[in-house]
Motif scaffolding. Structure first.
Motif, PDB file in Angstrom:
ATOM      1  N   ASP A  18       0.850  -1.186   0.000  1.00 18.48           N
ATOM      2  CA  ASP A  18       0.000   0.000   0.000  1.00 18.48           C
ATOM      3  C   ASP A  18       0.890   1.241   0.000  1.00 18.48           C
ATOM      4  O   ASP A  18       1.571   1.520   0.988  1.00 18.48           O
ATOM      5  CB  ASP A  18      -0.898  -0.020   1.233  1.00 18.48           C
ATOM      6  N   GLU A  19       0.902   1.954  -1.107  1.00 16.91           N
ATOM      7  CA  GLU A  19       1.743   3.150  -1.245  1.00 16.91           C
ATOM      8  C   GLU A  19       1.385   4.237  -0.227  1.00 16.91           C
ATOM      9  O   GLU A  19       2.251   4.989   0.208  1.00 16.91           O
ATOM     10  CB  GLU A  19       1.617   3.727  -2.659  1.00 16.91           C
ATOM     11  N   PHE A  20       0.124   4.312   0.138  1.00 19.17           N
ATOM     12  CA  PHE A  20      -0.321   5.354   1.057  1.00 19.17           C
ATOM     13  C   PHE A  20       0.200   5.108   2.474  1.00 19.17           C
ATOM     14  O   PHE A  20       0.757   6.000   3.101  1.00 19.17           O
ATOM     15  CB  PHE A  20      -1.858   5.447   1.050  1.00 19.17           C
ATOM     16  N   THR A  21       0.002   3.885   2.984  1.00 18.99           N
ATOM     17  CA  THR A  21       0.423   3.572   4.358  1.00 18.99           C
ATOM     18  C   THR A  21       1.868   3.100   4.439  1.00 18.99           C
ATOM     19  O   THR A  21       2.444   3.075   5.519  1.00 18.99           O
ATOM     20  CB  THR A  21      -0.464   2.469   4.967  1.00 18.99           C
ATOM     21  N   LYS A  22       2.420   2.672   3.309  1.00 22.58           N
ATOM     22  CA  LYS A  22       3.789   2.129   3.232  1.00 22.58           C
ATOM     23  C   LYS A  22       3.907   0.774   3.938  1.00 22.58           C
ATOM     24  O   LYS A  22       4.972   0.392   4.391  1.00 22.58           O
ATOM     25  CB  LYS A  22       4.829   3.100   3.798  1.00 22.58           C
ATOM     26  N   TYR A  23       2.791   0.058   4.028  1.00 23.88           N
ATOM     27  CA  TYR A  23       2.774  -1.265   4.646  1.00 23.88           C
ATOM     28  C   TYR A  23       2.262  -2.307   3.654  1.00 23.88           C
ATOM     29  O   TYR A  23       1.618  -1.977   2.656  1.00 23.88           O
ATOM     30  CB  TYR A  23       1.892  -1.296   5.896  1.00 23.88           C
ATOM     31  N   PRO A  47      -5.966  -4.531   9.978  1.00 23.83           N
ATOM     32  CA  PRO A  47      -4.828  -3.638   9.730  1.00 23.83           C
ATOM     33  C   PRO A  47      -3.667  -3.902  10.700  1.00 23.83           C
ATOM     34  O   PRO A  47      -3.849  -3.916  11.910  1.00 23.83           O
ATOM     35  CB  PRO A  47      -5.412  -2.240   9.950  1.00 23.83           C
ATOM     36  N   THR A  48      -2.515  -4.179  10.145  1.00 26.57           N
ATOM     37  CA  THR A  48      -1.299  -4.438  10.905  1.00 26.57           C
ATOM     38  C   THR A  48      -0.145  -3.825  10.125  1.00 26.57           C
ATOM     39  O   THR A  48      -0.137  -3.856   8.903  1.00 26.57           O
ATOM     40  CB  THR A  48      -1.073  -5.959  11.085  1.00 26.57           C
ATOM     41  N   ASP A  49       0.834  -3.314  10.819  1.00 26.45           N
ATOM     42  CA  ASP A  49       1.929  -2.627  10.132  1.00 26.45           C
ATOM     43  C   ASP A  49       3.075  -3.568   9.774  1.00 26.45           C
ATOM     44  O   ASP A  49       4.082  -3.630  10.447  1.00 26.45           O
ATOM     45  CB  ASP A  49       2.442  -1.452  10.967  1.00 26.45           C
ATOM     46  N   PHE A  50       2.881  -4.307   8.685  1.00 27.74           N
ATOM     47  CA  PHE A  50       3.925  -5.197   8.184  1.00 27.74           C
ATOM     48  C   PHE A  50       4.901  -4.384   7.333  1.00 27.74           C
ATOM     49  O   PHE A  50       4.489  -3.688   6.417  1.00 27.74           O
ATOM     50  CB  PHE A  50       3.335  -6.332   7.339  1.00 27.74           C
ATOM     51  N   ASN A  51       6.174  -4.503   7.649  1.00 24.32           N
ATOM     52  CA  ASN A  51       7.189  -3.751   6.914  1.00 24.32           C
ATOM     53  C   ASN A  51       7.749  -4.511   5.723  1.00 24.32           C
ATOM     54  O   ASN A  51       8.470  -3.932   4.918  1.00 24.32           O
ATOM     55  CB  ASN A  51       8.335  -3.354   7.842  1.00 24.32           C
TER      56      ASN A  51
END
Length: 72
Positions: A18-23, A47-51
């Motif tokens: 996701d380009e917007f969230t960067k995740y 929703p989880t912040d996977f790098n």
């Protein structure tokens, strides 16, 4: 993309950046066949912040297996 045959179900997991969230957003497609009938279900992760895609896919694979276990 990862795939696994688990308890008679085929799990195909992939992650979209996701380009917007960067995740990375993980998604799983689960398909099965019973007595000649076929079915499928697409599930996503909360929703989880996977790098990275690898962490996202590993997490989604576990969620997909849990979904199958709960369905049995």
């Amino acid at each position: 993309m990862a795939s696994l045959l688990y308890k008679g179900c085929l799990i195909v997991v992939f992650a979209i950046y996701d380009e917007f969230t960067k995740y990375w957003i993980p998604i799983a497609d689960i398909s099965w066949g019973t007595d000649g009938d076929r079915g499928s279900r697409k599930i996503t992760s909360p929703p989880t912040d996977f790098n990275n895609w690898s962490d996202a896919e590993t997490h989604m694979l576990e969620l997909a297996k849990a979904w199958i276990d709960d369905r049995a």
